[in-house]
Design an enzyme around this catalytic site. Structure first.
Site, short mmCIF file in Angstrom:
data_model
loop_
_atom_site.label_atom_id
_atom_site.label_comp_id
_atom_site.label_asym_id
_atom_site.label_seq_id
_atom_site.Cartn_x
_atom_site.Cartn_y
_atom_site.Cartn_z
N ILE A 90 1.29 6.74 -0.44
CA ILE A 90 -0.02 7.42 -0.99
C ILE A 90 0.49 8.39 -1.67
O ILE A 90 -0.08 8.65 -2.72
CB ILE A 90 -0.60 6.92 -1.02
CG1 ILE A 90 -1.35 7.96 0.66
CG2 ILE A 90 -1.66 5.93 -0.05
CD1 ILE A 90 -2.80 8.05 0.99
N HIS A 106 0.30 0.72 -1.24
CA HIS A 106 -1.60 0.76 -0.90
C HIS A 106 -2.19 1.72 -1.34
O HIS A 106 -3.05 2.90 -0.44
CB HIS A 106 -0.74 1.63 0.98
CG HIS A 106 -0.11 0.59 2.01
ND1 HIS A 106 0.51 0.47 3.27
CD2 HIS A 106 -0.20 -1.05 2.15
CE1 HIS A 106 1.34 -0.70 3.67
NE2 HIS A 106 0.83 -1.22 2.75
N ASN A 199 16.72 4.15 9.14
CA ASN A 199 16.11 4.92 9.54
C ASN A 199 15.86 5.39 11.14
O ASN A 199 17.67 5.18 12.05
CB ASN A 199 14.57 3.45 10.23
CG ASN A 199 13.86 3.66 10.78
OD1 ASN A 199 13.07 4.81 11.84
ND2 ASN A 199 12.40 3.35 10.44
C1 BJW Z 1 12.43 8.40 9.73
C2 BJW Z 1 12.53 10.39 9.76
C3 BJW Z 1 13.54 10.03 8.65
C4 BJW Z 1 10.77 9.03 10.47
N1 BJW Z 1 14.75 9.41 8.21
N2 BJW Z 1 13.23 7.41 9.07
C5 BJW Z 1 -2.53 -8.39 13.95
C6 BJW Z 1 -1.01 -9.01 13.26
C7 BJW Z 1 -0.85 -8.91 12.01
C8 BJW Z 1 -1.06 -8.05 11.53
C9 BJW Z 1 -2.51 -8.10 11.71
C10 BJW Z 1 -3.13 -7.81 12.76
N3 BJW Z 1 -5.03 -7.15 12.78
C11 BJW Z 1 -4.79 -6.81 11.63
C12 BJW Z 1 -3.52 -7.33 10.56
C13 BJW Z 1 -3.13 -6.77 9.23
C14 BJW Z 1 -3.09 -5.43 9.09
C15 BJW Z 1 -2.15 -4.64 10.23
O1 BJW Z 1 -1.11 -4.99 9.85
N4 BJW Z 1 -2.46 -3.94 11.38
C16 BJW Z 1 -1.16 -3.92 12.42
C17 BJW Z 1 -1.51 -2.54 12.38
C18 BJW Z 1 -1.13 -4.79 13.12
N5 BJW Z 1 -2.95 -4.77 8.06
C19 BJW Z 1 -3.68 -5.16 6.25
O2 BJW Z 1 -4.56 -4.65 7.22
C20 BJW Z 1 -3.21 -4.68 5.37
N6 BJW Z 1 -4.32 -5.49 4.42
C21 BJW Z 1 -3.95 -6.46 4.93
O3 BJW Z 1 -3.57 -7.80 5.42
O4 BJW Z 1 -4.68 -8.45 4.09
C22 BJW Z 1 -4.79 -9.23 4.67
C23 BJW Z 1 -3.73 -10.15 3.27
C24 BJW Z 1 -2.66 -9.95 2.76
C25 BJW Z 1 -2.04 -10.43 2.03
C26 BJW Z 1 -2.47 -11.46 1.28
C27 BJW Z 1 -3.73 -11.62 1.56
C28 BJW Z 1 -4.10 -10.95 2.76
C29 BJW Z 1 -3.67 -3.74 4.38
C30 BJW Z 1 -2.76 -2.26 5.24
C31 BJW Z 1 -2.94 -1.48 4.51
C32 BJW Z 1 -2.30 -0.07 5.02
N7 BJW Z 1 -2.47 0.86 5.01
C33 BJW Z 1 -2.42 2.16 5.82
C34 BJW Z 1 -3.29 3.77 5.39
C35 BJW Z 1 -3.00 4.04 4.05
C36 BJW Z 1 -3.86 5.12 3.65
C37 BJW Z 1 -3.38 6.33 4.02
O5 BJW Z 1 -1.77 6.37 3.84
O6 BJW Z 1 -4.07 6.69 4.62
O7 BJW Z 1 -0.85 2.37 4.97
S1 BJW Z 1 -1.87 2.24 7.18
C38 BJW Z 1 -0.75 3.24 7.62
O8 BJW Z 1 0.54 2.75 7.76
C39 BJW Z 1 -0.22 3.59 5.86
C40 BJW Z 1 1.49 3.16 5.71
O9 BJW Z 1 1.81 2.91 4.76
C41 BJW Z 1 1.44 2.01 6.68
C42 BJW Z 1 3.21 1.67 7.29
O10 BJW Z 1 3.43 2.62 7.64
P1 BJW Z 1 5.14 3.02 8.03
O11 BJW Z 1 4.95 4.04 6.21
O12 BJW Z 1 5.93 2.16 8.51
O13 BJW Z 1 4.88 4.80 8.58
P2 BJW Z 1 5.42 4.67 10.45
O14 BJW Z 1 4.51 6.34 11.25
O15 BJW Z 1 4.23 3.66 10.69
O16 BJW Z 1 6.90 4.65 10.37
C43 BJW Z 1 7.50 5.28 9.72
C44 BJW Z 1 9.11 5.18 10.02
O17 BJW Z 1 9.78 6.22 10.01
C45 BJW Z 1 9.75 5.37 11.85
O18 BJW Z 1 10.00 3.63 11.75
C46 BJW Z 1 9.98 6.80 11.72
O19 BJW Z 1 11.10 6.17 12.74
C47 BJW Z 1 10.91 6.70 10.82
N8 BJW Z 1 11.00 7.98 10.80
N9 BJW Z 1 11.69 9.80 9.83
C48 BJW Z 1 14.56 7.66 8.94
N10 BJW Z 1 13.51 11.26 8.59
#
Ligand code: BJW
Length: 246
Positions: A90, A106, A199
């Site tokens: 974001i 997001h 990564n």
């Molecule tokens: C480096 C590095 C460097 C570090 N160089 N690398 C059970 C099973 C499956 C799904 C679900 C479930 N229960 C619920 C769900 C759905 C849920 C979900 O996925 N939950 C999981 C936790 C299980 N998803 C949702 O609810 C989504 N909506 C949805 O599914 O709607 C239904 C639908 C979909 C499609 C069609 C119709 C209906 C919504 C998800 C919203 C996520 N929102 C957030 C918050 C946003 C606001 C905020 O920022 O506060 O978004 S959550 C948070 O996680 C944020 C991020 O964008 C998102 C992803 O995280 P990201 O970017 O991967 O970060 P990290 O920290 O996890 O990883 C960082 C990585 O970088 C690591 O790997 C490091 O190693 C690496 N790294 N430094 C290279 N220098």
């Protein structure tokens, strides 16, 4: 050749923005369900407003890094219809690095949303008392919380469905645990695209190639490789400009 790039928090880590899953389930000291769910917002809106205000303020103190800038360079070198940059972040670092078309699936910190779902730019603090100048309704951060439907899914789905052998998908700095973004690599692979991950840590995702290291080093290398495939390596003219004289 078409290229789909998906970025996550890791691409902004070297700019000084913390990633999500490095702090034992806590985001800057807060439980996920308190600050990133509609239920948390309904329970304690002031906490959620303050949490995003802090992050919005922090945006002004950080700068894009070489990974953001390299992706902007890649976009400029490609026909617009053949390149898609989707970010889960974001922050606005891709935009500030010069990327012209970024899908913020997001949402974004520098915007607010009214109760009709209309989005307006927002750069300062956002509080419960703030009202939309157009509709007079309450505003919330323009971010997608757990349980809400991410943005731009139709456009993302169309691009994924258009991928073919010879095309590329690259995931940069994302843990691959949050859906639906977590499914994009497998979908790209099913369409025949070569899937690449950049990564610092192993994620176990379905990638043909893993480039282990910091995004700020590995992304510019990946972009150079793409430019070479496109016949636009560092020695080739870019954006129609002649190479600089020695
Ligand atoms: C480096 C590095 C460097 C570090 N160089 N690398 C059970 C099973 C499956 C799904 C679900 C479930 N229960 C619920 C769900 C759905 C849920 C979900 O996925 N939950 C999981 C936790 C299980 N998803 C949702 O609810 C989504 N909506 C949805 O599914 O709607 C239904 C639908 C979909 C499609 C069609 C119709 C209906 C919504 C998800 C919203 C996520 N929102 C957030 C918050 C946003 C606001 C905020 O920022 O506060 O978004 S959550 C948070 O996680 C944020 C991020 O964008 C998102 C992803 O995280 P990201 O970017 O991967 O970060 P990290 O920290 O996890 O990883 C960082 C990585 O970088 C690591 O790997 C490091 O190693 C690496 N790294 N430094 C290279 N220098």
């Amino acid at each position: 050749m078409r290229i789909f790039v998906l970025t996550g928090a890791g691409i902004s880590a070297e700019s000084g923005i913390p990633t999500f899953r490095d702090a034992g389930g806590l985001w800057e000291g807060h439980a996920v369900e308190d600050v990133a769910t509609p239920e948390g917002f309904a329970r304690d809106p002031d906490l959620v407003y303050r949490f995003y205000d802090e992050r919005r303020r922090n945006l002004k103190k950080v700068e894009p890094n070489p990974a953001h800038r390299a992706l902007a360079r890649l976009e400029r070198a490609m026909p617009p219809e053949d390149f898609l940059l989707v970010t889960q972040n974001i922050d606005n670092l891709h935009d500030r690095a010069g990327s012209r078309r970024v899908l913020h699936m997001h949402g974004r910190l520098d915007a607010a949303r009214n109760e009709r779902g209309e989005v307006l730019p927002w750069s300062g603090d956002l509080r419960a008392a703030d009202r939309c100048p157009r509709t007079g309704t309450r505003l919330r951060p323009h971010v997608v919380w757990f349980g809400e439907i991410p943005l731009h899914l139709d456009e993302i789905g169309r691009f994924l469905a258009s991928l073919r052998p010879g095309d590329l998908f690259c995931a940069i700095g994302t843990s691959g645990v949050v859906w639906p973004a977590a499914g994009f690599a497998a979908e790209a692979g099913r369409m025949g695209a070569r899937t690449v991950e950049i990564n610092r840590e192993p994620t176990g995702g379905p990638f043909d190639e893993v480039r282990r290291g910091p995004a700020g080093i590995e992304t510019p290398r990946f972009v150079e490789d793409c430019l070479a495939l496109l016949g636009r390596g560092s020695n080739a003219p870019e954006d129609g400009c002649p190479p600089s004289r020695p």
